[in-house]
Design an enzyme around this catalytic site. Sequence first.
Site, PDB file in Angstrom:
ATOM      1  N   HIS A 107       0.854  -1.184   0.000  1.00  0.00           N
ATOM      2  CA  HIS A 107       0.000   0.000   0.000  1.00  0.00           C
ATOM      3  C   HIS A 107       0.890   1.234   0.000  1.00  0.00           C
ATOM      4  O   HIS A 107       2.118   1.111  -0.044  1.00  0.00           O
ATOM      5  CB  HIS A 107      -1.022   0.002   1.139  1.00  0.00           C
ATOM      6  CG  HIS A 107      -0.449   0.006   2.525  1.00  0.00           C
ATOM      7  ND1 HIS A 107       0.094  -1.104   3.130  1.00  0.00           N
ATOM      8  CD2 HIS A 107      -0.345   1.002   3.454  1.00  0.00           C
ATOM      9  CE1 HIS A 107       0.500  -0.803   4.352  1.00  0.00           C
ATOM     10  NE2 HIS A 107       0.251   0.477   4.567  1.00  0.00           N
ATOM     11  N   HIS A 109       1.574   3.699   2.172  1.00  0.00           N
ATOM     12  CA  HIS A 109       2.175   4.279   3.371  1.00  0.00           C
ATOM     13  C   HIS A 109       3.700   4.150   3.354  1.00  0.00           C
ATOM     14  O   HIS A 109       4.266   3.305   2.668  1.00  0.00           O
ATOM     15  CB  HIS A 109       1.615   3.614   4.627  1.00  0.00           C
ATOM     16  CG  HIS A 109       0.220   4.051   4.963  1.00  0.00           C
ATOM     17  ND1 HIS A 109      -0.562   3.413   5.898  1.00  0.00           N
ATOM     18  CD2 HIS A 109      -0.536   5.089   4.496  1.00  0.00           C
ATOM     19  CE1 HIS A 109      -1.739   4.023   5.992  1.00  0.00           C
ATOM     20  NE2 HIS A 109      -1.738   5.039   5.146  1.00  0.00           N
ATOM     21  N   ASP A 111       5.825   2.942   5.407  1.00  0.00           N
ATOM     22  CA  ASP A 111       6.455   1.677   5.793  1.00  0.00           C
ATOM     23  C   ASP A 111       6.492   0.668   4.655  1.00  0.00           C
ATOM     24  O   ASP A 111       7.105  -0.398   4.795  1.00  0.00           O
ATOM     25  CB  ASP A 111       5.778   1.070   7.033  1.00  0.00           C
ATOM     26  CG  ASP A 111       4.268   0.947   6.914  1.00  0.00           C
ATOM     27  OD1 ASP A 111       3.699   1.464   5.934  1.00  0.00           O
ATOM     28  OD2 ASP A 111       3.653   0.359   7.823  1.00  0.00           O
ATOM     29  N   HIS A 170      -7.148  -1.805   5.783  1.00  0.00           N
ATOM     30  CA  HIS A 170      -6.225  -0.845   6.393  1.00  0.00           C
ATOM     31  C   HIS A 170      -6.144   0.429   5.558  1.00  0.00           C
ATOM     32  O   HIS A 170      -6.055   1.538   6.096  1.00  0.00           O
ATOM     33  CB  HIS A 170      -4.845  -1.477   6.523  1.00  0.00           C
ATOM     34  CG  HIS A 170      -3.782  -0.541   6.997  1.00  0.00           C
ATOM     35  ND1 HIS A 170      -3.744  -0.026   8.267  1.00  0.00           N
ATOM     36  CD2 HIS A 170      -2.717  -0.011   6.341  1.00  0.00           C
ATOM     37  CE1 HIS A 170      -2.698   0.785   8.388  1.00  0.00           C
ATOM     38  NE2 HIS A 170      -2.064   0.809   7.221  1.00  0.00           N
ATOM     39  N   CYS A 189      -0.274  -4.722   6.210  1.00  0.00           N
ATOM     40  CA  CYS A 189      -1.033  -4.093   7.294  1.00  0.00           C
ATOM     41  C   CYS A 189      -2.521  -4.432   7.259  1.00  0.00           C
ATOM     42  O   CYS A 189      -3.270  -4.023   8.149  1.00  0.00           O
ATOM     43  CB  CYS A 189      -0.832  -2.587   7.271  1.00  0.00           C
ATOM     44  SG  CYS A 189       0.860  -2.089   7.635  1.00  0.00           S
ATOM     45  N   LYS A 192      -3.432  -8.398  11.128  1.00  0.00           N
ATOM     46  CA  LYS A 192      -2.892  -8.059  12.437  1.00  0.00           C
ATOM     47  C   LYS A 192      -2.266  -9.278  13.114  1.00  0.00           C
ATOM     48  O   LYS A 192      -2.748 -10.407  12.946  1.00  0.00           O
ATOM     49  CB  LYS A 192      -4.011  -7.523  13.341  1.00  0.00           C
ATOM     50  CG  LYS A 192      -4.635  -6.224  12.850  1.00  0.00           C
ATOM     51  CD  LYS A 192      -3.650  -5.091  12.965  1.00  0.00           C
ATOM     52  CE  LYS A 192      -4.250  -3.760  12.578  1.00  0.00           C
ATOM     53  NZ  LYS A 192      -3.284  -2.651  12.729  1.00  0.00           N
ATOM     54  N   ASN A 200      -3.225   2.069  13.229  1.00  0.00           N
ATOM     55  CA  ASN A 200      -3.434   3.280  12.443  1.00  0.00           C
ATOM     56  C   ASN A 200      -4.671   3.132  11.552  1.00  0.00           C
ATOM     57  O   ASN A 200      -4.681   2.308  10.641  1.00  0.00           O
ATOM     58  CB  ASN A 200      -2.185   3.559  11.595  1.00  0.00           C
ATOM     59  CG  ASN A 200      -2.355   4.754  10.677  1.00  0.00           C
ATOM     60  OD1 ASN A 200      -3.280   5.559  10.828  1.00  0.00           O
ATOM     61  ND2 ASN A 200      -1.457   4.880   9.719  1.00  0.00           N
ATOM     62  N   HIS A 230       3.041  -5.850  10.855  1.00  0.00           N
ATOM     63  CA  HIS A 230       3.761  -5.524  12.086  1.00  0.00           C
ATOM     64  C   HIS A 230       3.585  -6.679  13.067  1.00  0.00           C
ATOM     65  O   HIS A 230       2.498  -7.237  13.187  1.00  0.00           O
ATOM     66  CB  HIS A 230       3.221  -4.238  12.724  1.00  0.00           C
ATOM     67  CG  HIS A 230       3.202  -3.070  11.791  1.00  0.00           C
ATOM     68  ND1 HIS A 230       4.322  -2.313  11.520  1.00  0.00           N
ATOM     69  CD2 HIS A 230       2.199  -2.548  11.043  1.00  0.00           C
ATOM     70  CE1 HIS A 230       4.000  -1.359  10.653  1.00  0.00           C
ATOM     71  NE2 HIS A 230       2.727  -1.484  10.345  1.00  0.00           N
TER      72      HIS A 230
END
Length: 248
Positions: A107, A109, A111, A170, A189, A192, A200, A230
């Site tokens: 995606h 973002h 990270d 997400h 993301c 989970k 976020n 994560h």
Amino acid sequence: MKFLLASIWLVVVAAQANGQTSSPTAGQVVYQSGDLTITQVAPNTFVHTSFLNTQSFGRVACNGMVVRSGAETVVFDTPTSDKESKELIRWITTTLHCKVNAVVPTHFHEDCVGGLPEFARNNIPSYANQKTITYAKQRKFNVPQRGFANSLTLDLGGAKVYARFFGEGHTRDNIVGYFPADEVLFGGCLIKELNATKGNLADANLQAWPATVTKLKKACPNLRVVIPGHGQVGDTSLLDYTIRLFQQ
């Protein structure tokens, strides 16, 4: 987690017995510096973990995936900066003795795209959901080079690796990576780790999230390993946990 690692270990042992790999034990850290860790989680799958400093969540560990077949690899999500991306590329080329065919951000973002310039400097093409390219441009983040609509298939040393958009969660562009040779899913993301919070939600679609993961679970029924964006690697229980978390 112990059960998962034991299961993967059996896969590794079987592969070694068939002469397919002489790789280290699954779950073993195979590279570590101050800012980058690489862990093997299946015979030909590795998790790269780097760190992002955020205002809301502090220093956050961010996962990506490297998959290998023959002398070729594909990377999902860059490490968080050019420095760690340079380390990862060097490790792949000098330790695995492999070429990096492509990098696929899951995606828009930071990270996921933070290290794209380093991949470009090494002439490694980047592929992403067309929406990822659009949003990265809007937010002035690093922009992947080549877009696709809903799915992408990449050749990898005689094997295949897939990237696919199952729906919003997400973010509105989040995709996942799937490597059938190891039955590994990189959920990014969208997925989970067990007992995680919702995290976020700035760009999230909370209503769509559980339905998206349910669709993903049905499409990939034989998964052995699931890698979240994560936190700790697990199995399909991460999919179930994510569905429950966002049904609340």
